[in-house]
Design an enzyme around this catalytic site. Structure first.
Site, PDB file in Angstrom:
ATOM      1  N   LYS A 182      10.873   7.560  10.679  1.00  0.00           N
ATOM      2  CA  LYS A 182      11.389   8.012   9.549  1.00  0.00           C
ATOM      3  C   LYS A 182      10.416   7.991   8.476  1.00  0.00           C
ATOM      4  O   LYS A 182       9.706   7.320   7.806  1.00  0.00           O
ATOM      5  CB  LYS A 182      12.531   6.751   8.733  1.00  0.00           C
ATOM      6  CG  LYS A 182      13.363   7.363   7.640  1.00  0.00           C
ATOM      7  CD  LYS A 182      13.658   6.371   6.856  1.00  0.00           C
ATOM      8  CE  LYS A 182      12.760   6.221   5.534  1.00  0.00           C
ATOM      9  NZ  LYS A 182      12.679   7.513   4.757  1.00  0.00           N
ATOM     10  N   GLU A 257       1.892  -2.546   6.652  1.00  0.00           N
ATOM     11  CA  GLU A 257       0.583  -1.969   5.685  1.00  0.00           C
ATOM     12  C   GLU A 257       1.156  -1.887   4.315  1.00  0.00           C
ATOM     13  O   GLU A 257       2.008  -0.939   4.160  1.00  0.00           O
ATOM     14  CB  GLU A 257       0.266  -0.772   6.341  1.00  0.00           C
ATOM     15  CG  GLU A 257      -0.440  -0.857   7.886  1.00  0.00           C
ATOM     16  CD  GLU A 257      -1.798  -1.395   7.951  1.00  0.00           C
ATOM     17  OE1 GLU A 257      -2.301  -1.489   6.709  1.00  0.00           O
ATOM     18  OE2 GLU A 257      -2.026  -1.888   8.931  1.00  0.00           O
ATOM     19  N   CYS A 291      -3.676   3.541  -1.011  1.00  0.00           N
ATOM     20  CA  CYS A 291      -3.509   2.073  -0.715  1.00  0.00           C
ATOM     21  C   CYS A 291      -4.810   1.507  -0.949  1.00  0.00           C
ATOM     22  O   CYS A 291      -4.711   0.380  -1.669  1.00  0.00           O
ATOM     23  CB  CYS A 291      -2.879   1.624   0.247  1.00  0.00           C
ATOM     24  SG  CYS A 291      -3.503   2.251   1.993  1.00  0.00           S
ATOM     25  N   GLU A 392      -0.840  -2.782  -8.678  1.00  0.00           N
ATOM     26  CA  GLU A 392      -1.130  -1.665  -7.981  1.00  0.00           C
ATOM     27  C   GLU A 392      -0.424  -0.393  -8.895  1.00  0.00           C
ATOM     28  O   GLU A 392       0.905  -0.761  -9.080  1.00  0.00           O
ATOM     29  CB  GLU A 392      -0.653  -1.621  -6.524  1.00  0.00           C
ATOM     30  CG  GLU A 392      -1.004  -0.219  -6.057  1.00  0.00           C
ATOM     31  CD  GLU A 392      -0.530  -0.183  -4.547  1.00  0.00           C
ATOM     32  OE1 GLU A 392       0.721  -0.446  -4.235  1.00  0.00           O
ATOM     33  OE2 GLU A 392      -1.409   0.068  -3.782  1.00  0.00           O
TER      34      GLU A 392
END
Ligand code: NDP
Length: 496
Positions: A182, A257, A291, A392
């Site tokens: 997906k 992750e 990331c 982040e």
């Protein structure tokens, strides 16, 4: 599918070897983040589509010979898919750039990396991964074999749609798993093309299935459904926690992750010219939506003023624009919602006392007015406890802190809930040795930043994730270890 994704047909779910629409008949508009023009209408799947795809993947795992083929045979399929990707490089790069807004050159690098990942796992698939276990007494044999983990649910983000898919699909196929993938609902186009290529090279029916649709339904089904043996997720921390909770109900294997807030340290003895270039590259590729972006800069105080002045000067000259303009160095953010989050983080950073010296707003160039652009943004005089330093942002925003010695640099760098990657710049060999051991991150770059390749495992310490992608470890994630013990001279024990 051609480079102009508008030409694609409405059947964009690939289930059990067949292209079809969503059961609900719903469609979703995919837009170009550069100008919000319509790229395509794709099928909007839901839990029913996901369940059907999982049944197909389950049947292919339980009833077909795919998981039992010799590794070399599966390796040939993985290699063929890698060749097909390499052959389709320009088309795939154009699709990726229109879908994500990143420059065409960056997308070409991504597609090269994708092809390399498939080539790497094609090679590993053919190697034996069996081991023998030393026996404490004679007359017994014991060996370990690695078997495919089973049906895998693969959930991918929007920043590197095809590359993140490759990190999961290539080892899953090499290991003998079957899968349902997906992609993010924002960026499904290159994964649709990947499914087309998998069909073209003859990956058997039911082994590779694609379902598009929202994370809250299709993604959640992949994490929850009992037919799934393993869920591999790349995305944000909050969603990752949700995936882990959903997977707990059926105790499936989980690979995560997640995000990062990656420190980049510059000592006064470094090659400052190279360090400055790399700090720029470490943050502003793909507008900071990486990331492993080195968005938390730590600079030794004796060079702080000089280094940050040079950084500000370079950042002010970054050219924003469309993906297909060769002069563009930075494209837009992925969506209006994401830009609003970046703007909120910047406002909060200013309020808590970080000194905004560049950017912090949308560009005023009318040519960029329909895109989700945000200016390269620099915060100086930051402190470790600030949210803008700890959380982040996933945009073109860099914070700078100062440190006075090595111990303080390491303490600040490790002061984070994340642990994905870190980098540092120095010419001192003894310091290189000390700091590379003290930094608690899955990857540490020395006089470098953001270097990945297929053979080196990638993943995070702490809340940056669970497990590893890439490398041999990335293949082992998709296997179960079975211990096979044999008594060569069985004797009755006669206890009962
Ligand atoms: P999200 O966590 O929002 O989404 C990631 C994927 O999860 C998407 O496909 C999304 O679907 C899906 N999803 C959303 N909700 C659920 C749910 N409840 N259950 C299952 N799946 C769900 O992340 P973004 O797409 O916004 O990506 C950005 C984040 O990803 C950043 O935080 C970044 O750090 C991280 N990331 C980490 C990488 C790494 O290697 N560590 C690499 C790349 C990104 P949909 O979008 O369709 O709703």
């Amino acid at each position: 599918m051609a480079a102009n994704p508008q030409e694609i047909r409405p059947e964009t779910l690939f289930i059990d070897g067949r292209w079809r629409k969503a059961v609900s008949g719903l469609m979703r508009d995919i837009v170009d983040p550069f100008d919000q023009s319509l790229l395509a209408k794709v099928a909007e799947g839901d839990r029913l589509d996901a369940r059907e795809a999982l049944s197909a993947a389950r049947r292919a795992f339980d009833e077909s010979d795919w998981p039992h083929l010799p590794g070399t045979a599966r390796g040939r399929s993985v290699a063929a898919l890698g060749h097909a990707i390499a052959k389709d490089r320009e088309n795939l790069a154009r699709i990726e750039s229109r879908d994500t807004g990143k420059t065409l050159e960056e997308s070409r690098w991504d597609i090269d990396d994708v092809a390399e990942v498939f080539a790497f796992y094609a090679g590993l698939a053919g190697e034996s991964h069996d081991e023998s276990v030393p026996q404490p007494s004679p007359g017994r044999s014991s060996r370990l074999v690695r078997e495919p983990a089973g049906v895998c649910g693969l959930i991918c983000p929007w920043n590197y749609p095809l590359l993140q898919a490759a990190w999961k699909v290539a080892p899953a196929l090499a290991a003998g798993c079957t899968l349902v993938i997906k992609p993010s609902e924002l960026t499904p186009m290159s994964t649709i093309r990947l499914a087309e290529l998998a069909e073209e090279v003859g990956v058997p029916r039911g082994v590779f299935n694609l379902v598009l649709g929202p994370g809250a339904t299709v993604g959640a089904e992949l994490a929850e459904n009992a037919a799934v043996d393993m869920v591999s997720f790349t995305g944000g921390l909050v969603t990752g926690r949700q995936v882990m909770r959903s997977a707990a109900t059926t105790v499936k294997r989980v690979a995560l992750e997640l995000g990062g807030k990656n420190p980049h340290l510059v000592f006064a003895d470094a090659d400052l010219k190279a360090a400055l270039e790399t700090v720029m590259n470490g943050v502003f590729f793909h507008a900071g939506q990486i990331c492993s972006a080195g968005t938390r800069l730590l600079v030794e105080d004796t060079i702080y003023d000089q280094f940050t002045a040079a950084l500000r000067d370079r950042m002010a000259r970054i050219r924003l624009g469309g993906a297909f303009d060769p002069n563009t160095r930075m494209g837009p953010l992925i969506s209006a919602e994401h830009r609003a989050k970046v703007e909120a983080a910047v406002t909060a950073g200013s309020r808590e006392g970080a000194r905004l010296v560049l950017g912090g707003t949308r560009p005023d160039d009318p040519a960029l007015g329909r895109g989700f652009f945000f200016l390269p943004t620099l915060f100086l005089d930051c402190r470790s406890e600030m949210r803008i330093v700890q959380e982040e942002v996933f945009g073109p925003v860099i914070t700078v802190e100062r440190f006075s010695d090595e111990a303080e640099a390491v303490r600040l760098a490790n002061d984070t809930i994340y642990g994905l990657a870190a980098g540092f710049w120095t010419r001192d060999e003894a310091r290189i040795d000390r700091i590379s051991r003290l930094l608690r991150f899955g990857t540490v770059w020395i006089n470098s930043f953001n270097v990945y390749f297929a053979a080196a495992p990638w993943g995070g310490f702490r809340q940056s994730g669970v497990g590893r992608e890439l490398g041999r470890a990335g293949l082992e994630e998709y296997t179960e270890v079975k211990h096979i013990f044999r008594d060569l001279e069985p004797h009755p024990v006669e206890w009962f």
